[in-house]
Motif scaffolding. Structure first.
Motif: not given
Length: 246
Positions: A105-117
């Motif tokens: 999950a590179e390229e800041r994928a979990l920051s772009i996905e606001l519902m990271a949980e």
């Protein structure tokens, strides 16, 4: 390390040598992290093909998820169609439990996905026992730098709350401290192996060293990966973490 202006983050600034170094660090980090034997790797990094291509070249079979919500990032050409498959989806419901050995999950994928949980819970579900995830997120250092550039001084007080930061282009990024990132991963049932800044060397240091000796890139990369401490979120625009499903 001073915060990097937003135009540099988008690759339109003047820090060419630094970004060459940054990309080399990320590539070597992935090379060291990937499973030793042939494995099934899920790539959630946005569909640009870079991470999938590297994993495939290392002998792994890769499934690259292209999220249709990330506009302007269409599927990249497949460099090795025999080892890389692509699917368009905004979640992982199409995958059964325990079906992959590793998740990128590179390229800041979990920051772009606001519902990271929700996203990381899906990652934990599809990982086989013993499988690992490598994720990168925007750091609080970056978030505060962006807020300061926009004169949102009242928002700069650090709290334990989620930091959602508006970019000038209208997008939103979710920024994490190392403690918040650790909580995100352990909350999904994953065991954190390490959390660290992607880079701690400053652009000026990198520029100076490479200007003196362009052959020093490999030395700089190894120095970066071997030296900087875990769980330090006081420097660096991005945090990187490795976690394992028990």
């Amino acid at each position: 390390m001073l915060p990097i202006p937003a135009e540099e983050l988008n690759g339109t600034g003047t820090l060419g040598p630094y970004w060459t170094f940054y990309r080399a660090v990320a590539s070597e980090q992935l090379s060291r992290w990937l499973p030793e034997g042939p494995s099934t790797v899920l790539d959630l990094s946005g569909g640009r093909g870079r991470w999938s291509a590297q994993a495939a070249k290392a002998g792994h079979r890769v499934l690259e998820v292209v999220d249709f919500r990330r506009t302007g990032e269409g599927p990249a050409p497949l460099h090795d169609a025999s080892r890389v498959g692509q699917v368009r989806s905004d979640d992982l419901r199409f995958l059964p439990d325990g079906s992959v050995d590793a998740v990128l999950a590179e390229e800041r994928a979990l920051s772009i996905e606001l519902m990271a949980e929700s996203a990381i819970a899906d990652v934990a579900r599809v990982l086989r026992p013993g499988g690992r995830a490598l994720v990168s997120v925007d750091s609080l250092v970056l978030g505060m730098a962006i807020l300061a550039e926009q004169n949102f001084w009242a928002h700069l007080r650090q709290t334990g709350e989620v930091m959602l930061v508006p970019w000038p282009d209208g997008s939103i990024t979710r920024c994490f401290s190392s403690a918040q990132l650790r909580e995100l991963l352990t909350g999904a049932g994953l065991e954190v192996e390490w959390i660290r800044p992607r880079t701690v060397l400053s652009p000026s240091t990198v520029d100076h060293v490479l200007a003196s000796d362009p052959r020093a890139l490999t030395w700089l990369v190894n120095t970066e990966l071997d030296a900087h401490p875990d769980d330090d979120d006081t420097v660096g625009i991005h945090l990187v973490a490795s976690a394992r499903r028990p």
